[in-house]
Design a protein around this motif. Sequence first.
Motif, PDB file in Angstrom:
ATOM      1  N   LEU A  32       0.731  -1.141  -0.043  1.00 30.27           N
ATOM      2  CA  LEU A  32       0.073  -0.081   0.027  1.00 30.27           C
ATOM      3  C   LEU A  32       0.912   1.271   0.008  1.00 30.27           C
ATOM      4  N   CYS A  33       1.869   1.254   0.916  1.00 24.42           N
ATOM      5  CA  CYS A  33       2.734   2.406   0.861  1.00 24.42           C
ATOM      6  C   CYS A  33       3.442   2.614  -0.487  1.00 24.42           C
ATOM      7  N   PHE A  34       3.857   1.403  -1.171  1.00 24.52           N
ATOM      8  CA  PHE A  34       4.535   1.387  -2.499  1.00 24.52           C
ATOM      9  C   PHE A  34       3.633   2.065  -3.595  1.00 24.52           C
ATOM     10  N   GLY A  35       2.370   1.731  -3.536  1.00 25.90           N
ATOM     11  CA  GLY A  35       1.340   2.120  -4.337  1.00 25.90           C
ATOM     12  C   GLY A  35       1.093   3.542  -4.271  1.00 25.90           C
ATOM     13  N   LEU A  36       0.826   4.061  -2.993  1.00 27.46           N
ATOM     14  CA  LEU A  36       0.864   5.579  -2.819  1.00 27.46           C
ATOM     15  C   LEU A  36       2.200   6.385  -3.224  1.00 27.46           C
ATOM     16  N   ALA A  37       3.253   5.929  -2.893  1.00 28.54           N
ATOM     17  CA  ALA A  37       4.387   6.442  -3.575  1.00 28.54           C
ATOM     18  C   ALA A  37       4.447   6.703  -4.887  1.00 28.54           C
ATOM     19  N   CYS A  38       4.247   5.462  -5.398  1.00 23.40           N
ATOM     20  CA  CYS A  38       3.980   5.571  -7.149  1.00 23.40           C
ATOM     21  C   CYS A  38       2.955   6.576  -7.550  1.00 23.40           C
ATOM     22  N   LEU A  39       1.775   6.551  -6.942  1.00 22.17           N
ATOM     23  CA  LEU A  39       0.732   7.618  -7.276  1.00 22.17           C
ATOM     24  C   LEU A  39       1.034   9.080  -7.185  1.00 22.17           C
ATOM     25  N   ASN A  40       1.957   9.179  -6.044  1.00 23.37           N
ATOM     26  CA  ASN A  40       2.210  10.423  -5.520  1.00 23.37           C
ATOM     27  C   ASN A  40       3.415  11.113  -6.417  1.00 23.37           C
ATOM     28  N   SER A  41       4.356  10.061  -6.772  1.00 26.13           N
ATOM     29  CA  SER A  41       5.374  10.734  -7.818  1.00 26.13           C
ATOM     30  C   SER A  41       5.020  11.034  -9.135  1.00 26.13           C
ATOM     31  N   ILE A  42       3.964  10.165  -9.563  1.00 26.32           N
ATOM     32  CA  ILE A  42       3.123  10.394 -11.012  1.00 26.32           C
ATOM     33  C   ILE A  42       2.633  11.938 -11.001  1.00 26.32           C
ATOM     34  N   LEU A  43       1.852  12.012  -9.903  1.00 26.01           N
ATOM     35  CA  LEU A  43       1.019  13.256  -9.746  1.00 26.01           C
ATOM     36  C   LEU A  43       1.820  14.461  -9.504  1.00 26.01           C
ATOM     37  N   LEU A  44       3.145  14.391  -8.787  1.00 22.88           N
ATOM     38  CA  LEU A  44       4.067  15.448  -8.719  1.00 22.88           C
ATOM     39  C   LEU A  44       4.772  15.837 -10.118  1.00 22.88           C
ATOM     40  N   VAL A  45       4.840  14.777 -10.892  1.00 22.45           N
ATOM     41  CA  VAL A  45       5.490  14.907 -12.244  1.00 22.45           C
ATOM     42  C   VAL A  45       4.610  15.841 -13.170  1.00 22.45           C
ATOM     43  N   THR A  46       3.332  15.099 -13.128  1.00 19.89           N
ATOM     44  CA  THR A  46       2.193  15.706 -13.888  1.00 19.89           C
ATOM     45  C   THR A  46       1.738  17.030 -13.525  1.00 19.89           C
ATOM     46  N   TYR A  47       1.845  17.227 -12.226  1.00 19.05           N
ATOM     47  CA  TYR A  47       1.622  18.748 -11.931  1.00 19.05           C
ATOM     48  C   TYR A  47       2.549  19.757 -12.296  1.00 19.05           C
ATOM     49  N   ALA A  48       3.836  19.242 -12.038  1.00 19.65           N
ATOM     50  CA  ALA A  48       4.786  20.388 -12.582  1.00 19.65           C
ATOM     51  C   ALA A  48       4.951  20.463 -14.024  1.00 19.65           C
ATOM     52  N   ALA A  49       4.794  19.290 -14.597  1.00 20.59           N
ATOM     53  CA  ALA A  49       4.795  19.485 -16.276  1.00 20.59           C
ATOM     54  C   ALA A  49       3.514  20.068 -16.978  1.00 20.59           C
ATOM     55  N   TRP A  50       2.313  19.844 -16.333  1.00 17.60           N
ATOM     56  CA  TRP A  50       1.120  20.314 -17.091  1.00 17.60           C
ATOM     57  C   TRP A  50       0.028  20.610 -16.170  1.00 17.60           C
ATOM     58  N   LEU A  51      -0.445  19.955 -15.143  1.00 15.54           N
ATOM     59  CA  LEU A  51      -1.458  20.569 -14.383  1.00 15.54           C
ATOM     60  C   LEU A  51      -1.460  21.732 -13.598  1.00 15.54           C
ATOM     61  N   LYS A  52       0.032  22.155 -13.313  1.00 18.68           N
ATOM     62  CA  LYS A  52       0.113  23.420 -12.665  1.00 18.68           C
ATOM     63  C   LYS A  52      -0.510  24.512 -13.639  1.00 18.68           C
ATOM     64  N   ARG A  53      -0.707  24.299 -14.931  1.00 20.76           N
ATOM     65  CA  ARG A  53      -1.319  25.364 -15.637  1.00 20.76           C
ATOM     66  C   ARG A  53      -2.638  25.170 -16.053  1.00 20.76           C
ATOM     67  N   VAL A  54      -3.174  24.262 -15.199  1.00 17.42           N
ATOM     68  CA  VAL A  54      -4.640  24.160 -15.648  1.00 17.42           C
ATOM     69  C   VAL A  54      -5.318  24.801 -14.401  1.00 17.42           C
ATOM     70  N   PRO A  55      -6.159  25.744 -14.697  1.00 20.38           N
ATOM     71  CA  PRO A  55      -6.981  26.433 -13.426  1.00 20.38           C
ATOM     72  C   PRO A  55      -7.475  25.455 -12.428  1.00 20.38           C
ATOM     73  N   LEU A  56      -7.057  25.812 -11.224  1.00 18.84           N
ATOM     74  CA  LEU A  56      -7.486  25.026  -9.902  1.00 18.84           C
ATOM     75  C   LEU A  56      -7.081  23.502  -9.901  1.00 18.84           C
ATOM     76  N   ALA A  57      -6.989  22.911 -10.889  1.00 16.89           N
ATOM     77  CA  ALA A  57      -6.543  21.275 -11.161  1.00 16.89           C
ATOM     78  C   ALA A  57      -5.472  21.104 -10.166  1.00 16.89           C
TER      79      ALA A  57
END
Length: 280
Positions: free
Chosen positions: A103-128
Amino acid sequence: MSLRGYLRIVRPVNALVAGIAVLLGVLVAGVAITPPLFLLVVAVFCITGAGNAVNDYCDREIDAINRPERPIPSGSVSIRGAAFYSTFLFLVGIMLAALVNPLCFGLACLNSILLVTYAAWLKRVPLAGNLVVSYLAGSIFLFGGAAAGINGVILNLPLAGIVFLPMIAREILKDAEDIEGDQEGGARTLPMVIGVLPSCRIAGVLAAGAVILSILPIVPWWSVWYLATIALADVIILFAAVSSIRCTTSACVRDSGATTTLKSGMFAALAILILWALSG
């Protein structure tokens, strides 16, 4: 390039606080803190630091305008070095989490993907982008709870909410501060869409929501003494919300110091919650 630059780019204080906060999630889940669980502290430190580094990598052009003193614009960390450094930290954090449980491994993978996605793309999507980074902050407690399995995650949901609301308020205020640089970098944030004043008011409501949530009987150590101590952090959070709620320009938000004050209130709340968890 310098060693100090590589240390600064991970924002070590923030990453360390995130790592320590994991132990609060462990305590709330009713699990004794044993040496192997400190792997979670290091894992969260690495993943949080990697997220900060990849964010600076993706925002290097914006930071050249808004934050020229940061490691990449100032030249203390190379662009290529930041990319390799963040990748290394992500991998170390994920591998350490895998040593705890799936479970910790799964959350670590999910959060890592979200961090990269946020920095590369989602940061430029209002509110998302604001929602994602606020979830990531609250998920630190879920990560700690995951050491005890899914029931530990459920027990930590109230704490995640107490962190999520002021965090999204601060993210919105940060966007309000950085409109000029974000426009240059092609970002599209909530304050750019609806304006600074409505954004500040939304942030104020969210901060007030966090205060209300913090005083509800949803934590295991809820008592009159708990309310008296958490009130210290709540006052700081409310002051931050009020100081910027009438701002109509980016300069006004910056001059109000609301984001710094709100961060102080969040750290104070976290310290109080950790003390109560330890005393329980």
